[in-house]
Each structure stands twice: as C-alpha cells, then as structure tokens.
Design an enzyme around this catalytic site. Structure first.
Site, mmCIF file in Angstrom:
data_model
loop_
_atom_site.group_PDB
_atom_site.id
_atom_site.type_symbol
_atom_site.label_atom_id
_atom_site.label_comp_id
_atom_site.label_asym_id
_atom_site.label_seq_id
_atom_site.Cartn_x
_atom_site.Cartn_y
_atom_site.Cartn_z
ATOM 1 N N ILE A 18 10.022 2.469 -0.821
ATOM 2 C CA ILE A 18 8.742 2.332 -0.109
ATOM 3 C C ILE A 18 8.972 2.253 1.404
ATOM 4 O O ILE A 18 8.330 2.964 2.188
ATOM 5 C CB ILE A 18 7.956 1.103 -0.630
ATOM 6 C CG1 ILE A 18 7.599 1.296 -2.115
ATOM 7 C CG2 ILE A 18 6.705 0.870 0.199
ATOM 8 C CD1 ILE A 18 6.902 0.106 -2.767
ATOM 9 N N ASP A 37 17.476 -3.771 7.741
ATOM 10 C CA ASP A 37 17.636 -4.051 6.305
ATOM 11 C C ASP A 37 19.027 -4.621 6.060
ATOM 12 O O ASP A 37 19.932 -4.421 6.881
ATOM 13 C CB ASP A 37 17.438 -2.738 5.516
ATOM 14 C CG ASP A 37 17.034 -2.971 4.065
ATOM 15 O OD1 ASP A 37 17.812 -3.597 3.320
ATOM 16 O OD2 ASP A 37 15.952 -2.520 3.663
ATOM 17 N N TYR A 149 6.693 -15.140 -6.336
ATOM 18 C CA TYR A 149 6.377 -13.894 -5.619
ATOM 19 C C TYR A 149 4.894 -13.799 -5.266
ATOM 20 O O TYR A 149 4.564 -13.550 -4.085
ATOM 21 C CB TYR A 149 6.845 -12.699 -6.460
ATOM 22 C CG TYR A 149 6.489 -11.355 -5.875
ATOM 23 C CD1 TYR A 149 7.275 -10.768 -4.873
ATOM 24 C CD2 TYR A 149 5.359 -10.659 -6.307
ATOM 25 C CE1 TYR A 149 6.939 -9.533 -4.325
ATOM 26 C CE2 TYR A 149 5.025 -9.420 -5.768
ATOM 27 C CZ TYR A 149 5.810 -8.861 -4.782
ATOM 28 O OH TYR A 149 5.483 -7.647 -4.234
ATOM 29 N N LYS A 153 3.137 -13.627 -1.421
ATOM 30 C CA LYS A 153 2.289 -12.521 -0.968
ATOM 31 C C LYS A 153 0.913 -13.030 -0.534
ATOM 32 O O LYS A 153 0.309 -12.494 0.404
ATOM 33 C CB LYS A 153 2.182 -11.452 -2.061
ATOM 34 C CG LYS A 153 3.507 -10.719 -2.282
ATOM 35 C CD LYS A 153 3.892 -9.923 -1.035
ATOM 36 C CE LYS A 153 5.292 -9.383 -1.035
ATOM 37 N NZ LYS A 153 5.617 -8.587 0.158
HETATM 38 N N1 LIG Z 1 7.092 -1.883 -5.936
HETATM 39 C C1 LIG Z 1 5.843 -2.220 -6.166
HETATM 40 O O1 LIG Z 1 5.235 -1.831 -7.164
HETATM 41 C C2 LIG Z 1 5.134 -3.115 -5.182
HETATM 42 C C3 LIG Z 1 3.848 -3.565 -5.475
HETATM 43 C C4 LIG Z 1 3.180 -4.358 -4.556
HETATM 44 C C5 LIG Z 1 3.801 -4.691 -3.368
HETATM 45 N N2 LIG Z 1 5.057 -4.250 -3.110
HETATM 46 C C6 LIG Z 1 5.656 -4.623 -1.826
HETATM 47 O O2 LIG Z 1 6.148 -3.464 -1.208
HETATM 48 C C7 LIG Z 1 7.329 -3.775 -0.467
HETATM 49 C C8 LIG Z 1 8.479 -2.889 -0.932
HETATM 50 O O3 LIG Z 1 8.668 -3.140 -2.309
HETATM 51 P P1 LIG Z 1 9.862 -2.498 -3.095
HETATM 52 O O4 LIG Z 1 9.516 -2.614 -4.534
HETATM 53 O O5 LIG Z 1 10.208 -1.172 -2.521
HETATM 54 O O6 LIG Z 1 11.002 -3.551 -2.799
HETATM 55 P P2 LIG Z 1 12.597 -3.341 -2.833
HETATM 56 O O7 LIG Z 1 13.167 -4.614 -3.303
HETATM 57 O O8 LIG Z 1 12.977 -2.094 -3.525
HETATM 58 O O9 LIG Z 1 12.891 -3.126 -1.302
HETATM 59 C C9 LIG Z 1 12.777 -4.161 -0.395
HETATM 60 C C10 LIG Z 1 13.731 -3.905 0.740
HETATM 61 O O10 LIG Z 1 13.902 -5.142 1.419
HETATM 62 C C11 LIG Z 1 15.282 -5.290 1.677
HETATM 63 N N3 LIG Z 1 15.613 -6.702 1.801
HETATM 64 C C12 LIG Z 1 15.691 -7.642 0.818
HETATM 65 N N4 LIG Z 1 16.078 -8.808 1.342
HETATM 66 C C13 LIG Z 1 16.214 -8.618 2.666
HETATM 67 C C14 LIG Z 1 16.613 -9.456 3.746
HETATM 68 N N5 LIG Z 1 16.931 -10.735 3.549
HETATM 69 N N6 LIG Z 1 16.643 -8.931 4.992
HETATM 70 C C15 LIG Z 1 16.323 -7.615 5.198
HETATM 71 N N7 LIG Z 1 15.971 -6.776 4.216
HETATM 72 C C16 LIG Z 1 15.923 -7.273 2.964
HETATM 73 C C17 LIG Z 1 15.991 -4.635 0.502
HETATM 74 O O11 LIG Z 1 17.343 -4.317 0.795
HETATM 75 C C18 LIG Z 1 15.113 -3.434 0.277
HETATM 76 O O12 LIG Z 1 15.533 -2.354 1.090
HETATM 77 C C19 LIG Z 1 7.601 -5.257 -0.711
HETATM 78 O O13 LIG Z 1 7.057 -6.007 0.366
HETATM 79 C C20 LIG Z 1 6.860 -5.545 -1.987
HETATM 80 O O14 LIG Z 1 6.481 -6.886 -2.084
HETATM 81 C C21 LIG Z 1 5.740 -3.473 -3.987
#
Ligand SMILES: NC(=O)c1ccc[n+]([C@@H]2O[C@H](COP(=O)([O-])OP(=O)(O)OC[C@H]3O[C@@H](n4cnc5c(N)ncnc54)[C@H](O)[C@@H]3O)[C@@H](O)[C@H]2O)c1
Length: 260
Positions: A18, A37, A149, A153
């Site tokens: 994302i 990241d 979580y 949020k």
């Molecule tokens: N995937 C979904 O269906 C979904 C749904 C609703 C909201 N979201 C939100 O969208 C965003 C992306 O979700 P995703 O599923 O791609 O998450 P993901 O876990 O795949 O990616 C999150 C990113 O954050 C990075 N990260 C984690 N800890 C970190 C830290 N301490 N410092 C810096 N970077 C760090 C990870 O390396 C990763 O690149 C998030 O905020 C999530 O809450 C996702």
C-alpha cells in the site's frame, strides 16, 4: 492531479504494497518521494525502481532520532517537505490476551510514530502543506479477537481531527483515509497469495463485492494532498468499497424474510 508536481512527500511505511503504491502514484504525478521504513530491502528496491526522484531512508517510527534524521535527509535531498503520509503500522493484536507490551508496541508504531513524524515535519511545512494519516474500517466497529489495532486506528482518526484544527491557521490540511480490506502483504501472507479467495471472503461485507487495490487507496491519498481537496481538512475518507456504510443486515433482506 493539480498541485502535486515537484512536491516533496515523505511516506512512512512506504516499502510494502500500500505504501509503495502511494509512493509510485506521487512519483507518477511528478512529486519527489522519501520512503521512510524499517524494511531496508523493500525500500531500497523501490527507490531504485523509482529513480532520482525517490530516496529510501531507513527509519523506525518508534525512534525520534530516526524520524529527525529522516526529515533532515529529506531537506538535504529535496530542499523541503510539503506532504507527509503516515502509512507505517503494525498488526500487533492478540485481543483480550494482549499484554501491556503489545498495547505499547501497537500505539508506539501506529499512533505515536505518526504524531512524532508530524511534529518533526511541522517546522518545514508551509502554507499549503498536507498530511494524510492511515485509519482503517477497524477504527469504527467491533471485530472478534481484535483489541489493540482498532484502538490505535481510532486514536489516529481523533489525532487527525485535533491536528487539523491546530494547523489550519497556518494553511496546513490534515486528513485520514480509512481503507477496507486491501490487497496487502498481510492478506497475501494469510491467504497464501490467493486474491480470489480473499475477494470471496470479503464480498459479503464490501458493497462493491471485492477487496480494494493498493492503487485505489493511493488515488484517495493523492486527492487529499492535491489542490482539488483544498477545502478539505479534518476528515476521514473511507476507501472501503462501502464497508463502513453497510450495516449488520449487509446486503440481505430481513424484511422480505419476515414477510415470507
Ligand atoms: N491491508 C489492509 O487491508 C488495510 C486495511 C485498513 C487499513 N490499512 C492500513 O493501511 C496501512 C498499510 O497497511 P499494510 O497492510 O500495507 O501494512 P504492512 O504491514 O504490509 O505495511 C506497513 C509498513 O510499515 C512498515 N513498518 C512497520 N513498523 C515500522 C516502524 N516501526 N517504522 C517504520 N516503518 C514500519 C513495514 O515495514 C511496512 O512497510 C496501515 O496503516 C494499515 O493500518 C490496511
């Protein structure tokens, strides 16, 4: 989209699906992007793919020194900061069984990381600066076995409103997006890479009958950062295929069932 060319954007959590879609979309509009990241391999690969207008800066959002160094490196590389997109998050959640350290970790990454990144960028954001935080549909509903979580949020959405008010006088807009289920590392991992299976499971609770694509979330982020959204601040834009608007009756017809 209007007003994104040459803008300097920091995307925390920009190394995976994302966040990477957000980074790619900004670059496609002529912006310059810093990926912040902890995933050095993914972040470096993406920055290499995107070329001169992109940098990867290894940054752990739980460490203030990393955040400060990332902002300093952004200023050095591109001369300013115009937009901050707080994508970084962790799915640390064992529901009722989550010990204090899980609560602290979830809040440290998902909430405090976003707040501290904004604090570090704040002195450099000029009139017209924009911030987009990542909420979730999880912020507004009860989900079995999930306690930490969704709470993080919900906090992100409230922080978005607070920041929007206090930065409005300086012409800085702060908004959030709340994705529904979106094709991402976690869904890829849980489903064994079977997107059709994920779509089938998600269908009953997303009006549009499928999960979202990272690029669809990225489009909403770009809109909120663009001049098209110049009168929008303090809002939470659902990018969820109708998830949040669908009540417990889902697409069923209980009245019809009653009458039968
Ligand atoms: N995937 C979904 O269906 C979904 C749904 C609703 C909201 N979201 C939100 O969208 C965003 C992306 O979700 P995703 O599923 O791609 O998450 P993901 O876990 O795949 O990616 C999150 C990113 O954050 C990075 N990260 C984690 N800890 C970190 C830290 N301490 N410092 C810096 N970077 C760090 C990870 O390396 C990763 O690149 C998030 O905020 C999530 O809450 C996702």
């Amino acid at each position: 989209m209007k007003g994104l060319k040459d803008k300097v954007v920091i995307v925390s959590g920009g190394a995976t699906l994302i966040g990477a879609a957000v980074a790619r979309a900004f670059v496609a509009e002529g912006a310059r992007v810093v990926i912040a990241d902890i995933d050095t391999r993914g972040g470096t690969a993406l920055a290499t793919e995107l070329g001169e207008c992109c940098r990867f800066i290894a940054t752990d959002v739980t460490r203030d020194a990393d955040i400060e160094a990332c902002v300093a490196a952004t200023l050095k590389a591109f001369g300013g900061v115009d937009c901050l997109v707080n994508v970084a998050a962790a799915y640390v959640d064992n529901g009722f069984d989550s010990p204090r350290e899980d609560w602290e970790k979830a809040f440290a990454i998902n909430v405090f990381g976003a707040v501290m990144f904004l604090r570090a960028c704040r002195p450099h954001l000029k009139n017209g600066g924009t911030v987009v935080n990542f909420g979730s549909t999880s912020a507004g509903v009860a989900q079995a076995g999930r306690w930490t979580y969704p709470a993080t949020k919900a906090a992100v959405l409230q922080f978005t409103r607070s920041a929007a008010l206090d930065l409005a006088a300086d012409g800085i807009r702060v908004n959030a997006v709340s994705p529904g289920w979106t094709w991402s590392g976690i869904l890829d991992q849980i489903s064994g890479g079977d997107r059709d299976k994920v779509n089938a499971v998600a269908k009953p609770f997303h009006m549009l009958g499928r999960i979202g694509d990272p690029a669809e979330v990225a489009d909403a982020v770009l809109f909120l950062c663009s001049d098209h959204a110049r009168f929008i601040t303090g809002t939470n834009l659902a990018v969820d295929g109708g998830y949040a608007a669908l009540g417990p009756e889902q697409g069923l017809s209980p009245i019809t069932e009653l009458m039968s």
